[in-house]
Enzyme design. Structure first.
Site, PDB file in Angstrom:
ATOM      1  N   CYS A 212       0.882  -1.176   0.000  1.00  0.00           N
ATOM      2  CA  CYS A 212       0.000   0.000   0.000  1.00  0.00           C
ATOM      3  C   CYS A 212       0.919   1.225   0.000  1.00  0.00           C
ATOM      4  CB  CYS A 212      -0.862   0.034   1.254  1.00  0.00           C
ATOM      5  SG  CYS A 212      -1.827  -1.441   1.511  1.00  0.00           S
TER       6      CYS A 212
ATOM      7  N   GLU B  73       7.632 -21.212 -19.616  1.00  0.00           N
ATOM      8  CA  GLU B  73       7.532 -19.858 -19.079  1.00  0.00           C
ATOM      9  C   GLU B  73       8.693 -18.988 -19.561  1.00  0.00           C
ATOM     10  OE1 GLU B  73       5.451 -18.033 -17.808  1.00  0.00           O
ATOM     11  OE2 GLU B  73       6.570 -16.426 -16.833  1.00  0.00           O
TER      12      GLU B  73
ATOM     13  N   HIS C 119      11.914 -35.696 -31.056  1.00  0.00           N
ATOM     14  CA  HIS C 119      10.716 -36.001 -31.858  1.00  0.00           C
ATOM     15  C   HIS C 119      10.375 -34.830 -32.783  1.00  0.00           C
ATOM     16  CE1 HIS C 119      10.023 -39.594 -29.485  1.00  0.00           C
ATOM     17  NE2 HIS C 119      10.311 -38.872 -28.415  1.00  0.00           N
TER      18      HIS C 119
ATOM     19  N   ASN D 195       0.652  -0.126   6.076  1.00  0.00           N
ATOM     20  CA  ASN D 195       1.038  -0.946   4.918  1.00  0.00           C
ATOM     21  C   ASN D 195       1.684  -2.195   5.484  1.00  0.00           C
ATOM     22  OD1 ASN D 195       1.979  -2.089   2.569  1.00  0.00           O
ATOM     23  ND2 ASN D 195       3.798  -0.774   2.459  1.00  0.00           N
ATOM     24  N   GLY D 196       1.065  -3.347   5.250  1.00  0.00           N
ATOM     25  CA  GLY D 196       1.647  -4.602   5.737  1.00  0.00           C
ATOM     26  C   GLY D 196       0.549  -5.569   6.154  1.00  0.00           C
TER      27      GLY D 196
ATOM     28  N   LYS E 129       8.331 -15.496 -21.704  1.00  0.00           N
ATOM     29  CA  LYS E 129       8.962 -14.237 -21.270  1.00  0.00           C
ATOM     30  C   LYS E 129       9.738 -13.613 -22.435  1.00  0.00           C
ATOM     31  CE  LYS E 129       7.187 -13.227 -18.269  1.00  0.00           C
ATOM     32  NZ  LYS E 129       6.151 -14.183 -18.151  1.00  0.00           N
TER      33      LYS E 129
ATOM     34  N   GLU F  25       7.369 -12.393 -25.349  1.00  0.00           N
ATOM     35  CA  GLU F  25       6.415 -11.285 -25.149  1.00  0.00           C
ATOM     36  C   GLU F  25       7.091  -9.947 -24.904  1.00  0.00           C
ATOM     37  OE1 GLU F  25       3.811 -11.396 -21.723  1.00  0.00           O
ATOM     38  OE2 GLU F  25       5.206 -12.620 -20.608  1.00  0.00           O
TER      39      GLU F  25
ATOM     40  N   TRP G 103      -3.681  -1.644  -1.226  1.00  0.00           N
ATOM     41  CA  TRP G 103      -3.619  -2.897  -1.991  1.00  0.00           C
ATOM     42  C   TRP G 103      -4.117  -3.935  -1.000  1.00  0.00           C
ATOM     43  CZ3 TRP G 103      -2.994  -4.263  -6.916  1.00  0.00           C
ATOM     44  CH2 TRP G 103      -2.811  -5.585  -7.215  1.00  0.00           C
TER      45      TRP G 103
ATOM     46  N   ARG H 147       1.690   1.538  -5.902  1.00  0.00           N
ATOM     47  CA  ARG H 147       1.839   0.571  -4.789  1.00  0.00           C
ATOM     48  C   ARG H 147       0.524  -0.069  -4.418  1.00  0.00           C
ATOM     49  NH1 ARG H 147       6.376   0.715  -2.049  1.00  0.00           N
ATOM     50  NH2 ARG H 147       5.338  -0.227  -0.258  1.00  0.00           N
TER      51      ARG H 147
ATOM     52  N   LYS I 243      -2.026  -5.890 -19.567  1.00  0.00           N
ATOM     53  CA  LYS I 243      -1.687  -6.550 -18.306  1.00  0.00           C
ATOM     54  C   LYS I 243      -2.777  -7.542 -17.910  1.00  0.00           C
ATOM     55  CE  LYS I 243       0.527  -7.697 -14.724  1.00  0.00           C
ATOM     56  NZ  LYS I 243       1.638  -8.665 -14.964  1.00  0.00           N
TER      57      LYS I 243
HETATM   58  C1  AGP Z   1       2.428 -13.368 -18.802  1.00  0.00           C
HETATM   59  O1  AGP Z   1       3.683 -12.716 -18.734  1.00  0.00           O
HETATM   60  C2  AGP Z   1       1.396 -12.558 -19.545  1.00  0.00           C
HETATM   61  N1  AGP Z   1       1.311 -11.248 -19.042  1.00  0.00           N
HETATM   62  C3  AGP Z   1       0.075 -13.292 -19.666  1.00  0.00           C
HETATM   63  O2  AGP Z   1       0.335 -14.547 -20.235  1.00  0.00           O
HETATM   64  C4  AGP Z   1      -0.701 -13.519 -18.346  1.00  0.00           C
HETATM   65  O3  AGP Z   1      -0.022 -14.442 -17.550  1.00  0.00           O
HETATM   66  C5  AGP Z   1      -2.089 -14.084 -18.707  1.00  0.00           C
HETATM   67  O4  AGP Z   1      -2.778 -13.110 -19.467  1.00  0.00           O
HETATM   68  C6  AGP Z   1      -2.919 -14.452 -17.475  1.00  0.00           C
HETATM   69  O5  AGP Z   1      -3.169 -13.309 -16.705  1.00  0.00           O
HETATM   70  P1  AGP Z   1      -3.779 -13.511 -15.236  1.00  0.00           P
HETATM   71  O6  AGP Z   1      -2.771 -14.282 -14.444  1.00  0.00           O
HETATM   72  O7  AGP Z   1      -3.970 -12.109 -14.720  1.00  0.00           O
HETATM   73  O8  AGP Z   1      -5.064 -14.258 -15.358  1.00  0.00           O
END
Ligand code: AGP
Length: 615
Positions: free
Chosen positions: A2, A488, A511, A101-102, A492, A495, A75, A27, A610
């Site tokens: 927060c 993963e 394969h 905050n905590g 990274k 994207e 938050w 935050r 996001k």
């Molecule tokens: C991951 O780096 C991406 N930003 C994206 O794949 C994300 O994980 C996905 O859209 C799921 O989002 P969420 O965890 O908020 O549901």
């Protein structure tokens, strides 16, 4: 996380606090509030929503005069975002107000005792418990506010950065810190309190950063007096001259939110298991699981639904749940699950994983599962989000706001929560011996320090990034618990650098993908000592014989892969099922540095959002 802001001095407090809250919204931004002393009484206004919502409300609700005040942007960790749960919180008498905050871990037992003493509570928060504990001490011990805060804080367990004032003593603010940041801005006849320096940087560059378990009484005339909370020892204030600019401070001195969030992972993991994991007592306590234990223990299977990085965390959990708790697990892309007419029964437990708690496909898949009678458990990072509210129960990751579009600390905190659940179920089912259970808890408690150690390879990782930043295609390979980490790592890189990358189970390479191997193809291989290490070494040899470039993510001290690979990046040793929490770190940093070298928009990559709240 927060944001907290306070002011005492020669100016009007309101505009300083309001602008300060806007600068701290990164935050936390689910609710906001302010308390001002107008020379006679406390004027308090708070609301669900952003600081701009507070601004609109304040002007119609309270007098905004006065040169003493505190403000908060939340938050949520305890209690959903709404007006009542917003900070500041009054004590029962209305004389004291607090912002915090905590997390106070033992707030429930303290609350129970205070209720016995006649205290009442209007919110669900741990913070309102703390301010009434302070009031109770102040009344019963007949001490001043500073002493009351000190005595009260010696009774709480958890993390805090607090600011408190008493309307009957409006020439001081009392602050204290443990685990959450707190800075004191030192001006000419004025003092500022804040989570970081952004709210007061334009007024003063002189700052005192409290250390953990320190408190301070900030008095207009007498200045700042710092004491150790535990033993009351006086501490000489160390006043720093700040060099950072506003933007640098919001990002914690890091160039991008993504890098800041990568480095926040030790604390984020610690905050996520705080209050849930007690290795000494051999305990895992999670209300959402404890209250629904039978459902999990009697489940025919667990279906994990998620998207993107959260889906990768879910895939790690499949390996962990089946290995530890022997419960069959299926991991589904929410976007596929919701449309393929899946077989779901009331004997299924569904775990929905989502950082934002707003992903449309995951939300729709949850509703489908609920309509077929399944019990749905949520793992979210945003308290009160749509998914958190739609699921029957859940457990939050306490990662704090994740601003960078590329998910990092969400991934490791999701795995932390899922590991805790798997350990608890394994203990309940007796599929894990007592000693094994203890071993896993003790090792999980060591993970934050081991993540910190993995982060220290950053300079070396930057060199590796420089070597491969111009690659057009990359391959990521992993086995077992680290196969999802390979996926993963590839995500990274894709994207944020826009380089094509694929993750594969290491054994699958022969394969098909092995046809891709040549001198232009960097292959990132997770080859930690645990698991099928020898098999992975064979895969590395297959790559080497085809002149592929090999970057090994290895256990520190490894020599075998080191002799085969073009580069190795070391991570500390840990239990096999906990290796994903460490092996993902170099892959996060690698993708970050490559993207920066390619001058990409790291925090807001093209075409991405996001939270994907549309289908
Ligand atoms: C991951 O780096 C991406 N930003 C994206 O794949 C994300 O994980 C996905 O859209 C799921 O989002 P969420 O965890 O908020 O549901």
């Amino acid at each position: 996380m927060c944001g907290i802001v306070g002011y005492i001095g020669k100016r009007e407090a309101y505009p300083i606090i309001l602008e300060g809250l806007k600068r701290l919204e990164y935050r936390g931004y689910d609710s906001a509030g302010i308390a001002l002393y107008d020379g006679n009484s406390i004027q308090l206004s708070k609301t669900k929503g952003k600081v701009v919502d507070l601004e609109n409300r304040v002007n119609n609700e309270i007098e905004t005069t006065g040169s003493l005040g505190i403000g908060h942007t939340r938050w949520a960790t305890h209690g959903v975002p709404n007006d009542i749960n917003s900070h500041p919180h009054y004590s029962n008498s209305g004389d004291l107000v607090i912002i915090h905050n905590g997390i106070i871990e033992n707030y429930a037992s303290i609350k129970k005792e205070l209720i016995k003493r006649g205290y009442t509570f209007s919110s669900e928060t741990d913070t309102e418990v703390l301010i009434n504990l302070i009031e109770d001490v102040k009344k019963n011990e007949q001490v001043k506010l500073g002493k009351a805060v000190q005595i009260a804080l010696n009774q709480v367990v958890g993390a805090y950065a607090i600011a408190v004032f008493d309307k009957n003593k409006p020439d001081e603010i009392v602050v204290a810190k443990l685990g959450s940041p707190l800075a004191i801005g030192v001006g000419e006849n004025e003092f500022f309190i804040a989570s970081d320096a952004t709210p007061f940087l334009e007024y003063t560059k002189k700052a005192i950063y409290l250390e953990d378990e320190e408190m301070a009484i900030v008095r207009l005339k007498k200045g700042v007096k710092i004491r150790k909370i535990k033993n009351d020892a006086l501490v000489d204030p160390y006043i720093q001259e700040l060099q950072l600019n506003l933007e640098q401070i919001v990002k914690g001195g890091y160039e991008h939110f993504m890098l800041k969030e990568i480095h926040e992972q030790p604390n984020a993991i610690k905050d996520t298991y705080r209050g849930r994991l007690n290795a000494n007592k051999g305990q895992v306590r999670m209300a959402g699981i404890d209250d629904n234990l039978e459902k999990f223990l009697n489940a025919n299977r667990i279906i994990v639904i998620a998207c993107g990085t959260s889906w990768h965390a879910g895939l790690v959990s499949e390996y962990i749940f089946e290995d530890l708790a022997r419960i069959p697990v299926e991991v589904e892309y929410a976007s596929e699950f919701r449309y393929r007419n899946p077989v779901i029964t009331e004997n299924d437990v569904v775990i929905a994983i989502s950082q934002s708690g707003e992903t449309a496909d995951t939300l729709a898949a949850i509703k489908l599962a609920k309509s077929k009678g399944a019990f749905v458990f949520g793992v979210c990072n945003v308290v009160g989000s749509s998914i958190a509210r739609e699921t029957h129960a859940g457990a939050y990751t306490h990662a704090g706001p994740e601003i960078g579009v590329a998910s990092t600390k969400a991934f490791t905190t999701q795995i932390t929560v899922l590991t805790l659940i798997a350990l608890k179920l394994a203990k309940e089912k007796g599929t894990l011996s007592h000693s094994e259970f203890h071993l896993h808890l003790q090792e999980l408690e060591l993970i934050p320090d081991k993540v910190q150690k993995a982060l220290q390879s950053d300079a070396h990782i930057k060199v590796v990034a420089e070597t491969y930043k111009d690659a057009k295609n990359c391959l990521y390979l992993g086995r077992g618990f680290n196969f999802p980490v390979a996926l993963e790592g590839a995500l990274k890189l894709k994207e944020i650098s826009y380089i094509h990358a694929e993750g594969y189970p290491a054994a699958e390479m022969k394969h098909g993908p092995i046809a891709l191997i040549d001198e232009q193809m960097p292959v990132f291989v997770i080859a930690t000592k645990k698991g099928h290490y020898d098999k992975v070494v064979s895969n590395i040899q297959e790559i080497k014989s085809r002149k592929g470039k090999i970057i090994g993510i290895v256990t520190e001290g490894d020599t075998e892969v080191k002799n085969l690979a073009d580069h190795v990046i070391e991570v500390p040793e840990t239990l096999e099922l906990l290796t994903p929490l460490l092996t993902t770190i170099p892959l996060q940093l690698l993708s970050y540095h490559i993207a920066v070298m390619l001058d990409k928009n790291v925090d807001q990559p093209r075409n991405l959002a996001k939270s994907v709240t549309v289908e």
